[in-house]
Design an enzyme around this catalytic site. Structure first.
Site, PDB file in Angstrom:
ATOM      1  N   SER A  92       6.277  -1.448   6.254  1.00 23.55           N
ATOM      2  CA  SER A  92       5.029  -1.332   6.293  1.00 23.55           C
ATOM      3  C   SER A  92       4.091  -0.147   6.544  1.00 23.55           C
ATOM      4  O   SER A  92       4.608   0.841   7.389  1.00 23.55           O
ATOM      5  CB  SER A  92       4.163  -2.389   7.008  1.00 23.55           C
ATOM      6  OG  SER A  92       2.830  -2.307   7.077  1.00 23.55           O
ATOM      7  N   LEU A 144       2.705   0.299   0.547  1.00 25.40           N
ATOM      8  CA  LEU A 144       1.361   1.113   0.643  1.00 25.40           C
ATOM      9  C   LEU A 144      -0.118   0.498   1.094  1.00 25.40           C
ATOM     10  O   LEU A 144      -0.290  -0.285   0.074  1.00 25.40           O
ATOM     11  CB  LEU A 144       1.192   2.016  -0.662  1.00 25.40           C
ATOM     12  CG  LEU A 144       0.077   2.951  -0.524  1.00 25.40           C
ATOM     13  CD1 LEU A 144       0.085   4.208   0.551  1.00 25.40           C
ATOM     14  CD2 LEU A 144      -0.050   3.742  -1.853  1.00 25.40           C
ATOM     15  N   TYR A 145      -0.596   0.301   2.054  1.00 20.61           N
ATOM     16  CA  TYR A 145      -2.108   0.163   2.296  1.00 20.61           C
ATOM     17  C   TYR A 145      -2.789   1.488   1.796  1.00 20.61           C
ATOM     18  O   TYR A 145      -2.285   2.600   2.488  1.00 20.61           O
ATOM     19  CB  TYR A 145      -2.296  -0.207   3.642  1.00 20.61           C
ATOM     20  CG  TYR A 145      -1.874  -1.815   3.977  1.00 20.61           C
ATOM     21  CD1 TYR A 145      -2.107  -2.699   3.090  1.00 20.61           C
ATOM     22  CD2 TYR A 145      -1.246  -1.887   5.217  1.00 20.61           C
ATOM     23  CE1 TYR A 145      -1.933  -4.201   3.610  1.00 20.61           C
ATOM     24  CE2 TYR A 145      -0.999  -3.168   5.644  1.00 20.61           C
ATOM     25  CZ  TYR A 145      -1.260  -4.149   4.877  1.00 20.61           C
ATOM     26  OH  TYR A 145      -1.110  -5.639   5.254  1.00 20.61           O
ATOM     27  N   THR A 196       0.094  -2.991  -2.156  1.00 24.08           N
ATOM     28  CA  THR A 196      -0.400  -4.194  -1.763  1.00 24.08           C
ATOM     29  C   THR A 196      -1.687  -4.411  -2.393  1.00 24.08           C
ATOM     30  O   THR A 196      -2.721  -3.448  -2.049  1.00 24.08           O
ATOM     31  CB  THR A 196      -0.314  -4.371  -0.153  1.00 24.08           C
ATOM     32  OG1 THR A 196       1.020  -4.452   0.172  1.00 24.08           O
ATOM     33  CG2 THR A 196      -1.132  -5.676   0.141  1.00 24.08           C
ATOM     34  N   LYS A 201       2.411  -5.608  -4.974  1.00 14.09           N
ATOM     35  CA  LYS A 201       2.686  -6.913  -4.349  1.00 14.09           C
ATOM     36  C   LYS A 201       1.372  -7.575  -4.216  1.00 14.09           C
ATOM     37  O   LYS A 201       0.326  -6.977  -3.567  1.00 14.09           O
ATOM     38  CB  LYS A 201       3.075  -6.084  -2.989  1.00 14.09           C
ATOM     39  CG  LYS A 201       3.356  -7.424  -1.913  1.00 14.09           C
ATOM     40  CD  LYS A 201       3.864  -7.010  -0.719  1.00 14.09           C
ATOM     41  CE  LYS A 201       4.171  -7.956   0.466  1.00 14.09           C
ATOM     42  NZ  LYS A 201       3.106  -8.495   1.031  1.00 14.09           N
ATOM     43  N   HIS A 259       0.696 -12.938   0.700  1.00  9.40           N
ATOM     44  CA  HIS A 259       0.777 -12.255   1.804  1.00  9.40           C
ATOM     45  C   HIS A 259       0.971 -13.407   3.000  1.00  9.40           C
ATOM     46  O   HIS A 259       0.879 -13.309   4.246  1.00  9.40           O
ATOM     47  CB  HIS A 259      -0.694 -11.715   2.432  1.00  9.40           C
ATOM     48  CG  HIS A 259      -0.500 -10.530   3.014  1.00  9.40           C
ATOM     49  ND1 HIS A 259      -0.811  -9.231   2.431  1.00  9.40           N
ATOM     50  CD2 HIS A 259      -0.449  -9.935   4.168  1.00  9.40           C
ATOM     51  CE1 HIS A 259      -0.638  -8.117   3.086  1.00  9.40           C
ATOM     52  NE2 HIS A 259      -0.403  -8.611   4.523  1.00  9.40           N
ATOM     53  N   ASP A 306       7.654 -13.566  -2.244  1.00 11.58           N
ATOM     54  CA  ASP A 306       7.813 -13.991  -0.796  1.00 11.58           C
ATOM     55  C   ASP A 306       6.908 -15.253  -0.645  1.00 11.58           C
ATOM     56  O   ASP A 306       6.162 -15.463  -1.448  1.00 11.58           O
ATOM     57  CB  ASP A 306       7.380 -12.626   0.107  1.00 11.58           C
ATOM     58  CG  ASP A 306       5.916 -12.341  -0.120  1.00 11.58           C
ATOM     59  OD1 ASP A 306       5.261 -13.084  -0.455  1.00 11.58           O
ATOM     60  OD2 ASP A 306       5.764 -11.212   0.044  1.00 11.58           O
TER      61      ASP A 306
END
Length: 431
Positions: free
Chosen positions: A179, A201-202, A228, A304, A328, A359
């Protein structure tokens, strides 16, 4: 007593002689730990065929647990055993951060509960003594399709943070995604993993900072940048807020206001000017942003947070190299749509053009097989390995990965799959 009758007469004498011989071997100074374990199992079994047959009841040592909470990784029978141990080890607020979904946590619950509506079709009389669970994604080979999802701020769970996770992943052959706001730098994580890790990547709302984060990750060898896209609307983490009330510590001692203070202990932001950043999540992102990012990412670009066929189709138009179906971990929106239920429509939309990962709610090896049967290339787990990390550090993470892998290999054999490629839609049905 077992279902066998008590031995007597000459048979009993032979059994007694055999036990005496095994005890003699056990006392030998040259015996290896592996041999010692085998002898101990044979003595416990008390049967002439103890070496040839493994009894499930003897698979693990009989150890008492205090209040039903394990005190060592080897006591765990499944990954669920690690959650109460993690809760016991963590301050209430830190556990709340890990445990929280959004609103009433209904999507979080739905993620895992949805697996119970998918049944597995077992096949018989196939030689499954040798199976291969390896997968190759972007030219990188992993020993298992179980990858470690990005989870932020792992220093809140254990001092060794992502470093311990990376070491366990190296030991077990799992891929890993780091993260942006991890507690450990990508350079240190890559060194601990012994191989490149993907970088989640945020994006922030300052392009200069975003570009610097991408360049640093790629310079460290990250083969994939994972953008994300599911945090644009904010979130209401009620479980976290509720558990914070039980925490006697002063949160402001560590968590000060303002973005600069928020990321001051996140090494990926070292030496970056974040004075113009107001949020991590790029709340104004559109598909134009993906195009802009595509131009600077030299390696693979992954999105994502895609959960519909419309967005999957659009992603392909913008040059995305892979998709992670994700809500998430139930922390993005209270949609009540489990990721395993939306996976098929994304797989169909992509039509084999790029890998599709998923996920959300994976807790069992059977869950993994169900996702692969529905078209996933690999799956990502988050909370389970963090439970292991919080409770026992690196050994806890390794134990979680071992348990899930063991379960996955077992169900692979039951469906007659020798390789990951052998797992297909014929292996499952909907309840």
């Amino acid at each position: 007593m077992s279902d066998q009758t008590q031995a007597s007469g000459p048979s009993a004498a032979r059994l007694s002689d055999r036990r005496a011989f095994l005890r003699f071997l056990a006392a030998s100074p040259v015996m290896t730990p592996t041999a010692m374990s085998a002898i101990a199992a044979a003595l416990a079994a008390g049967s002439s065929d103890a070496f040839a047959q493994s009894y499930d009841v003897l698979r693990a040592p009989q150890q008492a647990t205090a209040d039903g909470i394990i005190s060592a990784p080897e006591q765990a029978l499944n990954v669920f055993d690690f959650e109460p141990a993690a809760k016991k080890a963590l301050p209430p607020a830190h556990y709340g951060y890990l445990a929280s979904g959004v609103d009433g946590d209904e999507t979080l619950k739905a993620n895992h509960e949805a697996f119970s509506r998918i049944r597995i079709r077992a096949r018989r009389l196939i030689d499954v003594r040798k199976i291969d669970t390896s997968v190759t994604i972007f030219g990188q080979k992993f020993g298992t399709p179980i990858m470690l999802a990005p989870v932020s701020s792992q220093g809140a769970f254990h001092p060794e943070a992502e470093g311990a996770v990376a070491k366990a992943a190296k030991l077990k052959g799992n891929g890993m995604i780091l993260s942006t706001v991890g507690s450990t730098s990508i350079e240190d994580v890559t060194e601990a993993r012994g191989a490149p890790v993907w970088y989640m990547l945020y994006p922030t709302d300052d392009w200069t900072v975003t570009e610097a984060l991408v360049k640093r990750a790629e310079a460290a060898g990250a083969p994939a940048i994972v953008l994300t896209v599911d945090r644009q609307g904010g979130r209401n983490t009620e479980t976290l807020f509720r558990l914070r009330r039980e925490d006697s510590r002063v949160c402001q001692d560590c968590h000060l206001g303002g973005f600069a203070n928020e990321v001051s202990r996140k090494p990926m932001f070292d030496d970056l000017d974040v004075t113009k950043v107001t949020n991590l999540y790029g709340t104004g992102m559109t598909w134009d942003y993906v195009d802009r990012l595509r131009k600077i990412v030299k390696g693979k670009l992954v999105l994502k947070g895609i959960v519909t066929h419309e967005d999957a189709e659009e992603a392909l138009k913008h040059g995305v190299d892979a998709i992670i179906v994700s809500n998430h971990g139930g922390r993005a929106e209270e949609s009540l749509y489990p990721t395993i239920d939306v996976l098929p429509e994304v797989v169909k939309a992509v039509n084999g053009k790029v890998p599709v990962l998923v996920d959300g709610g994976f807790r069992r090896g059977t869950d993994v097989l169900k996702a692969l049967a529905l078209g996933a290339t690999a799956v990502c787990i988050g909370r389970p390995y963090c439970w292991g990390l919080a409770a026992f550090g690196e050994p806890g993470v390794a134990a979680v990965l071992t348990l899930m892998q063991r379960e996955f290999e077992t169900i692979m054999k039951q469906v007659g799959a020798l390789r990951i490629e052998d797992i297909n839609a014929d292996a499952v049905t909907r309840a």
